[in-house]
Write an enzyme that holds these catalytic residues in place. Structure first.
Site, mmCIF file in Angstrom:
data_model
loop_
_atom_site.group_PDB
_atom_site.id
_atom_site.type_symbol
_atom_site.label_atom_id
_atom_site.label_comp_id
_atom_site.label_asym_id
_atom_site.label_seq_id
_atom_site.Cartn_x
_atom_site.Cartn_y
_atom_site.Cartn_z
ATOM 1 N N GLU A 1 -13.125 -23.284 18.613
ATOM 2 C CA GLU A 1 -12.757 -24.250 19.656
ATOM 3 C C GLU A 1 -11.573 -25.106 19.207
ATOM 4 O OE1 GLU A 1 -15.600 -27.572 20.486
ATOM 5 O OE2 GLU A 1 -16.774 -26.697 18.868
ATOM 6 N N CYS B 1 -9.173 0.838 4.026
ATOM 7 C CA CYS B 1 -9.843 -0.120 4.931
ATOM 8 C C CYS B 1 -11.349 0.052 5.062
ATOM 9 C CB CYS B 1 -9.266 -0.018 6.348
ATOM 10 S SG CYS B 1 -7.661 0.720 6.505
ATOM 11 N N CYS C 1 -6.975 5.127 4.747
ATOM 12 C CA CYS C 1 -7.818 4.133 5.425
ATOM 13 C C CYS C 1 -9.289 4.519 5.386
ATOM 14 C CB CYS C 1 -7.354 3.951 6.871
ATOM 15 S SG CYS C 1 -8.374 2.774 7.766
ATOM 16 N N ARG D 1 2.562 -13.645 -0.703
ATOM 17 C CA ARG D 1 3.950 -13.904 -0.327
ATOM 18 C C ARG D 1 4.209 -13.328 1.067
ATOM 19 N NH1 ARG D 1 8.696 -11.177 -1.174
ATOM 20 N NH2 ARG D 1 7.692 -9.639 -2.501
HETATM 21 P P1 NDP Z 1 1.445 -5.967 -1.543
HETATM 22 O O1 NDP Z 1 2.833 -5.502 -1.386
HETATM 23 O O2 NDP Z 1 0.759 -6.644 -0.419
HETATM 24 O O3 NDP Z 1 1.332 -6.897 -2.818
HETATM 25 C C1 NDP Z 1 1.793 -6.502 -4.073
HETATM 26 C C2 NDP Z 1 1.600 -7.641 -5.032
HETATM 27 O O4 NDP Z 1 1.897 -7.221 -6.349
HETATM 28 C C3 NDP Z 1 2.506 -8.813 -4.723
HETATM 29 O O5 NDP Z 1 1.777 -9.984 -4.961
HETATM 30 C C4 NDP Z 1 3.640 -8.636 -5.715
HETATM 31 O O6 NDP Z 1 4.248 -9.843 -6.096
HETATM 32 C C5 NDP Z 1 2.909 -8.052 -6.901
HETATM 33 N N1 NDP Z 1 3.768 -7.211 -7.739
HETATM 34 C C6 NDP Z 1 4.604 -6.234 -7.338
HETATM 35 N N2 NDP Z 1 5.200 -5.648 -8.393
HETATM 36 C C7 NDP Z 1 4.730 -6.277 -9.476
HETATM 37 C C8 NDP Z 1 4.976 -6.138 -10.870
HETATM 38 N N3 NDP Z 1 5.814 -5.222 -11.334
HETATM 39 N N4 NDP Z 1 4.337 -6.967 -11.716
HETATM 40 C C9 NDP Z 1 3.478 -7.905 -11.254
HETATM 41 N N5 NDP Z 1 3.198 -8.084 -9.963
HETATM 42 C C10 NDP Z 1 3.824 -7.271 -9.074
HETATM 43 O O7 NDP Z 1 0.669 -4.641 -1.980
HETATM 44 P P2 NDP Z 1 -0.840 -4.257 -2.061
HETATM 45 O O8 NDP Z 1 -0.896 -3.254 -3.140
HETATM 46 O O9 NDP Z 1 -1.731 -5.440 -2.146
HETATM 47 O O10 NDP Z 1 -1.098 -3.572 -0.649
HETATM 48 C C11 NDP Z 1 -0.212 -2.587 -0.163
HETATM 49 C C12 NDP Z 1 -0.119 -2.599 1.327
HETATM 50 O O11 NDP Z 1 -1.308 -2.052 1.879
HETATM 51 C C13 NDP Z 1 -0.036 -3.987 1.941
HETATM 52 O O12 NDP Z 1 1.254 -4.489 1.992
HETATM 53 C C14 NDP Z 1 -0.588 -3.755 3.313
HETATM 54 O O13 NDP Z 1 0.442 -3.323 4.124
HETATM 55 C C15 NDP Z 1 -1.609 -2.658 3.107
HETATM 56 N N6 NDP Z 1 -2.974 -3.207 3.068
HETATM 57 C C16 NDP Z 1 -3.470 -3.853 4.154
HETATM 58 C C17 NDP Z 1 -4.745 -4.363 4.132
HETATM 59 C C18 NDP Z 1 -5.279 -5.063 5.326
HETATM 60 O O14 NDP Z 1 -4.726 -4.907 6.401
HETATM 61 N N7 NDP Z 1 -6.318 -5.881 5.179
HETATM 62 C C19 NDP Z 1 -5.612 -4.253 2.973
HETATM 63 C C20 NDP Z 1 -4.979 -3.579 1.872
HETATM 64 C C21 NDP Z 1 -3.724 -3.085 1.938
HETATM 65 P P3 NDP Z 1 5.379 -10.551 -5.189
HETATM 66 O O15 NDP Z 1 4.647 -11.268 -4.112
HETATM 67 O O16 NDP Z 1 6.052 -11.475 -6.146
HETATM 68 O O17 NDP Z 1 6.258 -9.474 -4.707
#
Ligand code: NDP
Length: 460
Positions: A442, A48, A43, A206
């Site tokens: 609001e 973050c 973080c 998603r």
């Molecule tokens: P996420 O799990 O949120 O998203 C991963 C994305 O990559 C999804 O869209 C997924 O598709 C896609 N994906 C996964 N595997 C493949 C693949 N083999 N080929 C193509 N696409 C793929 O992960 P992030 O890396 O974005 O973030 C990780 C975690 O970090 C988050 O879940 C969150 O908990 C945390 N985070 C929080 C933040 C905040 O609070 N603002 C900011 C950044 C991170 P599909 O939807 O189809 O599975």
């Protein structure tokens, strides 16, 4: 404490580990914490905090554009990536030092080393030194995961490297549709890069409410981000003009940089967990009970390594609850429901509670209130943008069980709405609350028309 060198050994000085160490030490425990990289964890060091600083930087471009409608002539603006990164690095170093000082003030001994578990009461440092610990806490976080390797993988960066680029890419392709992909797409777009977002599904984000997903996709498009759905990156080749990225539909895109944000995996490998008998889930997370205890009674785990709700404030709560439970004599569980969350895209997304689909699945009757409207600021700036707000209400109890916002300051708004929802506020409570005019928020207390009602006929 018998033959133990410390009461608590924490592996990983990130959000969860640092909080646990500090609170346990406050209860009088002798605590040692090991960190192989930098104190502060994902973080603070490469998540973050630096991300939000880049988000701030990226939003000035809209402000410069919007200013014209309000009578300002901004003139030619320029942006210097190196200045931003240097300033960001200075702030991160300051925070790292502050975290270190806090630990030291609480008499937590910091060892800058990788640590592995040798047996249930022994941790081994990289130097070979062995520390005997009454309790061990694993707080090693998670790391980017790129899925099955592809040809040209070496040209792919993750968010880790994005924070240290020497140069800002003129053209970037980002794969993924989750938090990180969407946030970085907005950051680079705002800073002036040409951004292509490649997502394998139909709609980004998603798990979020369907309306939110659709609204954000439209807004990203309006800002010039090219969102390509139902596609994945097949391979990448270096060519004279940059990187030639081939997609699954055989389209080819030339960019300067490719970044994957395809999820993160808990850091469990090579820690000696299996040897100690600590159970790991199919998704690679350490299995814990409601008190963050693993399958071994004196080994605990908190934060992303447990793959529960992977957010910093949750890891901090888990770390604190662990220390209260084990060293403070106050058994404390963390409530993982109604965790508010935000995506720092442009525009922002702020969410707490159930989506429409989740509510319909869980509750007998559900009422939906929603609105999409042009924010007042856009009237003079002429920007083509809309704000979206939705309240999900339990039709039986009238309680607001979900709030979804896409628009300026959505993260700030949803933090406050989360208090009301946690307290069990009803739609009638929202309605009874006087509006602040003129604000976008609001809308949350003035939406009277039900957009949809589910299950009412059956219930009546
Ligand atoms: P996420 O799990 O949120 O998203 C991963 C994305 O990559 C999804 O869209 C997924 O598709 C896609 N994906 C996964 N595997 C493949 C693949 N083999 N080929 C193509 N696409 C793929 O992960 P992030 O890396 O974005 O973030 C990780 C975690 O970090 C988050 O879940 C969150 O908990 C945390 N985070 C929080 C933040 C905040 O609070 N603002 C900011 C950044 C991170 P599909 O939807 O189809 O599975």
């Amino acid at each position: 404490m018998g033959d133990h060198d410390v009461d608590l050994f924490v592996i990983g000085a990130g959000s969860g580990g640092v909080r646990a160490a500090r609170v346990a030490a406050g209860y009088g425990a002798r605590v040692m914490i090991a960190e192989e990289y930098r104190v502060g964890g994902t973080c603070v060091i490469r998540g973050c905090v630096p991300k939000k600083l880049l988000v701030y930087a990226s939003r000035f471009s809209d402000e410069f554009e919007d200013a014209a409608g309000y009578g300002w002539s901004v003139g030619k603006v320029t942006f210097d990536w190196a200045t931003l990164i240097a300033n960001k690095d200075r702030e991160i170093a300051r925070l790292e030092a502050a975290y270190t000082t806090t630990l030291e003030r609480h008499n937590v001994e910091i060892v800058k080393s990788r640590a592995t578990i040798e047996d249930v009461h022994t941790v081994r440092l990289a130097t070979g030194a062995r520390i005997r610990a009454e309790t061990i806490l694993v707080a090693t976080g998670a790391r980017p995961h790129h899925g099955t390797p592809i040809a040209g993988e070496k040209y792919v960066i993750s968010s880790n490297e994005a924070f240290h680029l020497k140069k800002m890419p003129r053209r970037i392709l980002i794969q993924g549709g989750g938090y990180i992909a969407v946030e970085f797409a907005s950051i680079f777009n705002g800073l002036g890069s040409e951004v292509t977002l490649v997502y394998r599904g139909e709609k980004i984000l998603r798990g979020f409410d369907e309306d939110v997903r659709e609204h954000l996709m439209r807004e990203l498009g309006l800002r010039g981000i090219k969102v390509l759905t139902h596609k994945i990156v097949k391979c990448i080749e270096k060519v004279d003009r940059g990187l030639d990225v081939a997609l699954s539909d055989n389209a080819q895109i030339i960019v300067d940089l490719t970044m994957f944000a395809t999820g993160r995996r808990p850091n469990v490998e090579g820690l000696g967990l299996e040897r100690a008998g600590v159970k790991i889930s199919e998704r690679n997370g350490i299995v814990v009970d409601a008190y963050s205890k693993t399958s071994i009674p004196n080994i605990y785990a908190v934060g992303d390594v447990t793959d529960r709700v992977n957010l910093t404030p949750v890891a901090i709560r888990e770390g604190h609850a662990f220390a209260d439970t084990v060293f403070g004599g106050k058994p404390t569980r963390v409530d993982h429901s109604n965790v508010p969350t935000a995506v720092f895209s442009e525009p922002e997304v702020g969410v707490v509670g159930l989506s429409e689909a989740q509510a319909v699945e869980k509750l007998d009757t559900v009422d939906i209130y929603k609105n999409s409207f042009r924010p007042m600021k856009a009237t003079l700036s002429g920007r083509d943008t809309r704000v979206f707000m939705k309240l999900v209400v339990d039709g039986n109890t009238n309680k607001v069980v979900g709030c979804h916002i896409v628009g300026p300051d959505a993260a700030e708004l949803v933090q406050v709405v989360a208090i009301a929802i946690t307290m069990g506020a009803t739609k009638a409570d929202f309605d009874a609350t006087m509006a602040v005019h003129p604000t976008a928020a609001e809308e949350l207390v003035t939406m009277r028309e039900k957009a949809i009602s589910y299950g009412r006929a059956a219930a009546e």
